[in-house]
Design a protein around this motif. Sequence first.
Motif, PDB file in Angstrom:
ATOM      1  N   VAL A 174      -5.992   7.674 -52.126  1.00 57.82           N
ATOM      2  CA  VAL A 174      -5.719   6.234 -52.078  1.00 57.82           C
ATOM      3  C   VAL A 174      -5.730   5.640 -53.483  1.00 57.82           C
ATOM      4  CG1 VAL A 174      -6.560   4.020 -51.236  1.00 57.82           C
ATOM      5  CG2 VAL A 174      -6.619   6.015 -49.734  1.00 57.82           C
ATOM      6  N   VAL A 175      -6.708   6.055 -54.288  1.00 57.32           N
ATOM      7  CA  VAL A 175      -6.786   5.559 -55.666  1.00 57.32           C
ATOM      8  C   VAL A 175      -5.575   6.012 -56.465  1.00 57.32           C
ATOM      9  CG1 VAL A 175      -8.109   5.655 -57.812  1.00 57.32           C
ATOM     10  CG2 VAL A 175      -9.304   5.465 -55.626  1.00 57.32           C
ATOM     11  N   MET A 176      -5.175   7.278 -56.300  1.00 60.58           N
ATOM     12  CA  MET A 176      -4.002   7.801 -57.018  1.00 60.58           C
ATOM     13  C   MET A 176      -2.753   6.986 -56.680  1.00 60.58           C
ATOM     14  SD  MET A 176      -4.372  11.928 -56.494  1.00 60.58           S
ATOM     15  CE  MET A 176      -5.822  12.850 -57.005  1.00 60.58           C
ATOM     16  N   VAL A 177      -2.552   6.748 -55.376  1.00 64.59           N
ATOM     17  CA  VAL A 177      -1.355   6.025 -54.949  1.00 64.59           C
ATOM     18  C   VAL A 177      -1.380   4.592 -55.463  1.00 64.59           C
ATOM     19  CG1 VAL A 177      -0.137   5.137 -52.920  1.00 64.59           C
ATOM     20  CG2 VAL A 177      -0.980   7.488 -52.940  1.00 64.59           C
ATOM     21  N   ASN A 178      -2.556   3.982 -55.436  1.00 65.48           N
ATOM     22  CA  ASN A 178      -2.673   2.608 -55.918  1.00 65.48           C
ATOM     23  C   ASN A 178      -2.413   2.510 -57.419  1.00 65.48           C
ATOM     24  OD1 ASN A 178      -3.649  -0.289 -55.429  1.00 65.48           O
ATOM     25  ND2 ASN A 178      -5.025   0.387 -57.044  1.00 65.48           N
ATOM     26  N   ASP A 179      -2.920   3.494 -58.186  1.00 67.28           N
ATOM     27  CA  ASP A 179      -2.798   3.451 -59.644  1.00 67.28           C
ATOM     28  C   ASP A 179      -1.465   3.995 -60.149  1.00 67.28           C
ATOM     29  OD1 ASP A 179      -5.321   2.433 -59.637  1.00 67.28           O
ATOM     30  OD2 ASP A 179      -6.320   4.258 -60.337  1.00 67.28           O
ATOM     31  N   GLU A 180      -0.958   5.038 -59.492  1.00 68.42           N
ATOM     32  CA  GLU A 180       0.212   5.736 -60.006  1.00 68.42           C
ATOM     33  C   GLU A 180       1.463   5.576 -59.141  1.00 68.42           C
ATOM     34  OE1 GLU A 180      -0.948   9.806 -60.446  1.00 68.42           O
ATOM     35  OE2 GLU A 180      -2.892   9.292 -61.346  1.00 68.42           O
ATOM     36  N   GLY A 181       1.293   5.029 -57.940  1.00 71.61           N
ATOM     37  CA  GLY A 181       2.413   4.924 -57.024  1.00 71.61           C
ATOM     38  C   GLY A 181       2.511   6.148 -56.134  1.00 71.61           C
ATOM     39  N   VAL A 182       3.404   6.087 -55.156  1.00 72.60           N
ATOM     40  CA  VAL A 182       3.572   7.186 -54.204  1.00 72.60           C
ATOM     41  C   VAL A 182       4.299   8.347 -54.881  1.00 72.60           C
ATOM     42  CG1 VAL A 182       4.547   7.863 -51.990  1.00 72.60           C
ATOM     43  CG2 VAL A 182       3.692   5.539 -52.306  1.00 72.60           C
ATOM     44  N   PRO A 183       3.762   9.578 -54.803  1.00 73.74           N
ATOM     45  CA  PRO A 183       4.468  10.735 -55.376  1.00 73.74           C
ATOM     46  C   PRO A 183       5.833  10.915 -54.728  1.00 73.74           C
ATOM     47  CG  PRO A 183       2.201  11.301 -54.803  1.00 73.74           C
ATOM     48  CD  PRO A 183       2.463   9.965 -54.205  1.00 73.74           C
TER      49      PRO A 183
END
Length: 253
Positions: A174-183
């Motif tokens: 969730v943090v990755m998606v929030n910070d970096e966007g959806v892969p």
Amino acid sequence: MSRLISRKPYYTLAEVCERWSLSMADITAYSLEGELIVSIAVGGLPFAVSDIDHEEDGRPFHIPCGTRWHVGTIDLHRIEAFAVLEGGEAAVGRFLSAAGQLLEPLGEKDERAQIYVARDALVVRHAELERFEAAHAKLPPPEARVRSPSAPERRRGRGAPVKYDWEGALCEVVVMVNDEGVPETERELIDKVRDWFAAQIGPDNVPCDTSIKNRISRFWNRIKPDIGRPSALRSIHDVLTERPPENKRRAGS
């Protein structure tokens, strides 16, 4: 002459019996109760590898992760260990790696096979020896452990301990998606989760890609890029646009 070597990779049962002043019957009892893990050493054999996970009710299930050659020690499940210890020998078709993965021996045509294990071939890994000794060092003296017949018996908790911090991994997603966007791809998300586990518990202990995919698939199906609709987790600044002034909207109408 002083002893130069203070430890060994593993110890024979005869050595641990002498070290702990135990009989082979004692070793059998500890092994059957799951309090002592016994192993064998292999010089290079092919195995089918599976991660072991558990249902909510505690029942285990296996997630195949491919095959590999193994060199070193492998652990016996307590049921097979009891068969070897009690009978002196037994054919064993499943083992556990030190990381807790299921290892099933493979034959010449990659079919499931069995390894003939004799009691004299059983060993105790150094890490297991230290763990067993530390656990017993914390126990009170035997006389203090004698329970009164009228005292209620304490029941041990049921269920296997959780091996991987899946909740923590999904929180990190969730943090990755929030910070970096959806892969862009599920493969990229799996790689990110594997890298997170490697940073937490080391690269040799991470779950296999199949296990990771099984855990994140529902999450991925909800957030994956889909042509024709916006992602549910796009950043707020990508979703909201500045509302034009009232007079400009009227002039353009």
